[in-house]
Scaffold this active site. Structure first.
Site, mmCIF file in Angstrom:
data_model
loop_
_atom_site.group_PDB
_atom_site.id
_atom_site.type_symbol
_atom_site.label_atom_id
_atom_site.label_comp_id
_atom_site.label_asym_id
_atom_site.label_seq_id
_atom_site.Cartn_x
_atom_site.Cartn_y
_atom_site.Cartn_z
ATOM 1 N NE ARG A 10 1.845 3.417 6.741
ATOM 2 C CZ ARG A 10 1.151 2.442 6.160
ATOM 3 N NH1 ARG A 10 0.018 2.009 6.683
ATOM 4 N NH2 ARG A 10 1.603 1.870 5.056
ATOM 5 C CD GLU A 11 1.071 -2.015 7.198
ATOM 6 O OE1 GLU A 11 0.963 -1.469 6.104
ATOM 7 O OE2 GLU A 11 0.121 -2.626 7.762
ATOM 8 C CG HIS A 70 0.681 6.424 5.099
ATOM 9 N ND1 HIS A 70 -0.388 5.713 5.594
ATOM 10 C CD2 HIS A 70 0.870 5.978 3.839
ATOM 11 C CE1 HIS A 70 -0.816 4.878 4.664
ATOM 12 N NE2 HIS A 70 -0.075 5.006 3.602
ATOM 13 C CG HIS A 202 2.785 -1.868 1.370
ATOM 14 N ND1 HIS A 202 3.469 -1.228 2.386
ATOM 15 C CD2 HIS A 202 1.636 -2.315 1.940
ATOM 16 C CE1 HIS A 202 2.761 -1.278 3.498
ATOM 17 N NE2 HIS A 202 1.640 -1.940 3.261
ATOM 18 C CG HIS A 204 -0.223 -6.295 4.032
ATOM 19 N ND1 HIS A 204 -0.306 -6.169 5.394
ATOM 20 C CD2 HIS A 204 -0.187 -5.038 3.539
ATOM 21 C CE1 HIS A 204 -0.342 -4.885 5.723
ATOM 22 N NE2 HIS A 204 -0.269 -4.162 4.600
ATOM 23 C CG HIS A 297 22.703 -30.506 13.742
ATOM 24 N ND1 HIS A 297 22.076 -29.581 12.951
ATOM 25 C CD2 HIS A 297 22.107 -31.692 13.463
ATOM 26 C CE1 HIS A 297 21.137 -30.168 12.228
ATOM 27 N NE2 HIS A 297 21.134 -31.454 12.532
HETATM 28 C C1 HCA Z 1 -3.037 1.329 5.072
HETATM 29 C C2 HCA Z 1 -2.997 0.439 3.854
HETATM 30 C C3 HCA Z 1 -1.620 0.272 3.251
HETATM 31 C C4 HCA Z 1 -1.195 1.524 2.482
HETATM 32 C C5 HCA Z 1 0.090 1.406 1.739
HETATM 33 C C6 HCA Z 1 0.558 2.675 1.060
HETATM 34 C C7 HCA Z 1 -1.735 -0.966 2.328
HETATM 35 O O1 HCA Z 1 -2.800 0.837 6.169
HETATM 36 O O2 HCA Z 1 -3.321 2.504 4.943
HETATM 37 O O3 HCA Z 1 -0.015 3.733 1.287
HETATM 38 O O4 HCA Z 1 1.525 2.591 0.275
HETATM 39 O O5 HCA Z 1 -1.347 -2.045 2.749
HETATM 40 O O6 HCA Z 1 -2.263 -0.819 1.227
HETATM 41 O O7 HCA Z 1 -0.674 -0.024 4.257
HETATM 42 CU CU CU Z 2 -0.087 -2.025 4.445
#
Ligand code: HCA
Ligand code: CU
Length: 382
Positions: A10-11, A70, A202, A204, A297
């Site tokens: 998904r991501e 999602h 989550h 980033h 090494h």
């Molecule tokens: C996205 C944003 C998301 C959603 C994360 C989630 C984020 O791409 O829709 O639904 O838990 O980073 O907030 O990935």
């Molecule tokens: Cu995300």
């Protein structure tokens, strides 16, 4: 026990240029299942009918992991998600001030109504469905809004609240800006209302802190951490699966809980189909992750591998190796001779020195020397 949600499908598929065909997705999901991932977020079925097909196939493949869809916080999208026979549904709707004003043009109350309506609907369709609500951009939203939205979602039937660091904003060293703080406060505030959902994070990687923040969330008692293979995702991506697992494996009791031996093949598969190369120095799975080069090494490694390795490559199904080049010493040549089954040549010190000189000359071109091929040619020329 901490749970892992993998979102490569998904991501990860939100990485510009990346597309996985349904059969590739199934293969990736099978590997993730072998490794022991708890939840596989397989896609947003409302985006495309092919994505819906892939999610359905994975959901029906008999994997141990929960298979998730999602979805935007909209009944029509949730319907499409539930049609895929998933056991996990993630809906997201931001309650940040900016988002409510400039994007949705609604007030908090209207957002709460939407969350309750959609989650109530999903819960009515399936009693045993795991439902996650994410206040997108959680960490830049007013805490009060997040608590209201999370409470409403849980009361409507959500089992999980995800704290999304959508823009990679959190950092472990500034208390109010740390994901540690968000996990703690959210748990405490919900507990005051006698609500006890699982908490997910989550993170980033916009600031290169996704892994650090995920571990910070672990320290704060998060229940679930989101990852993807190679950290694939929007912009700088999210937490890398392999990096997280090698760190968590150190922290949990059962060191063999995750089958890390599948990581390398999974990464090669995802790299091949995503056309995103694995960095040679990627922890755990990169070509150089257990390759030793400089003379000091290599000599030390020949005596005791612990001297330059804190991770055991065997748990990843990998053997440590050496590289040849400008930085090499005589031991590297002796080990390379052994590797190709010509160790008797190592007795000839004059020959070993000559080979080393030749290697250093070739190394000036700036690309690696393959021991099983080019090294043999070098010996033949010496
Ligand atoms: C996205 C944003 C998301 C959603 C994360 C989630 C984020 O791409 O829709 O639904 O838990 O980073 O907030 O990935
Ligand atoms: Cu995300």
């Amino acid at each position: 026990m901490i749970k892992i949600l993998d979102s490569t499908l998904r991501e990860g598929e939100q990485t510009p240029g990346v597309y996985f065909a349904p059969e590739t997705k199934l293969k990736i999901a099978e590997f993730l299942d072998h490794i022991g991932v708890d939840i596989i977020e397989a896609g947003n079925p409302a985006v495309d009918s092919e994505i819906a097909l892939a999610v359905t196939r994975i959901a029906n493949a008999g994997l141990k992991a929960k298979i998730g869809a999602h979805s935007l916080c909209r009944i029509e999208d949730v319907k499409k998600a539930l049609d895929c026979n998933v056991s996990f549904l993630g809906v997201f709707l931001s309650v940040s001030s900016q988002r409510l004003q400039c994007d949705y043009n609604i007030c908090l109350e209207a957002a709460l109504d939407k969350i309750v309506e959609v989650i109530t609907y999903a819960r009515e369709q399936n009693d045993s469905l795991l439902i996650r609500y994410t206040p997108e951009d959680t960490v830049r939203s007013p805490m009060k809004n997040v608590i209201e939205a999370a409470s409403a979602a849980v009361q409507a039937g959500a089992n999980i609240i995800s704290i999304a660091d959508t823009t990679g904003y959190t950092t472990p060293f500034q208390q109010k800006r740390s994901i540690y703080y968000f996990v703690k406060i959210l748990k405490e505030e919900l507990a005051k209302r006698e609500l006890y959902p699982q908490i997910e994070v989550h993170c980033h990687n916009d600031r290169g802190l996704a892994l650090a923040n995920a571990l910070d969330a672990y320290r704060a008692g998060t229940d679930i951490i989101d990852v993807s293979v190679m950290g694939l995702g929007e912009r700088a991506g999210i937490v890398d699966l392999a990096e997280l697992l090698i760190n968590l494996a150190d922290l949990i009791e059962d060191k063999n809980f995750w089958k890390l031996g599948y990581l390398k093949d999974l990464y090669n598969l995802v790299s091949e189909y995503s056309h995103v190369p694995i960095s040679p120095h990627h922890p755990a799975v990169g070509k150089n992750a257990f390759t030793h080069y400089a003379g000091v090494h290599v000599t030390a490694m020949a005596k005791d591998e612990h001297l330059y390795q804190s991770l055991n490559p065997e748990i990843l199904g990998i053997k440590s190796s050496i590289a040849l080049g400008m930085q090499s010493g005589l031991t590297a040549v002796e080990l390379a001779l052994k590797q190709i089954g010509r160790e008797e040549l190592a007795e000839n010190k004059y020959l070993v020195a000559k080979i080393l000189k030749q290697i250093k000359e070739i190394a000036k071109r700036g690309t690696p020397i393959d021991i099983d091929k080019e090294f043999i040619e070098i010996i033949d020329n010496c």
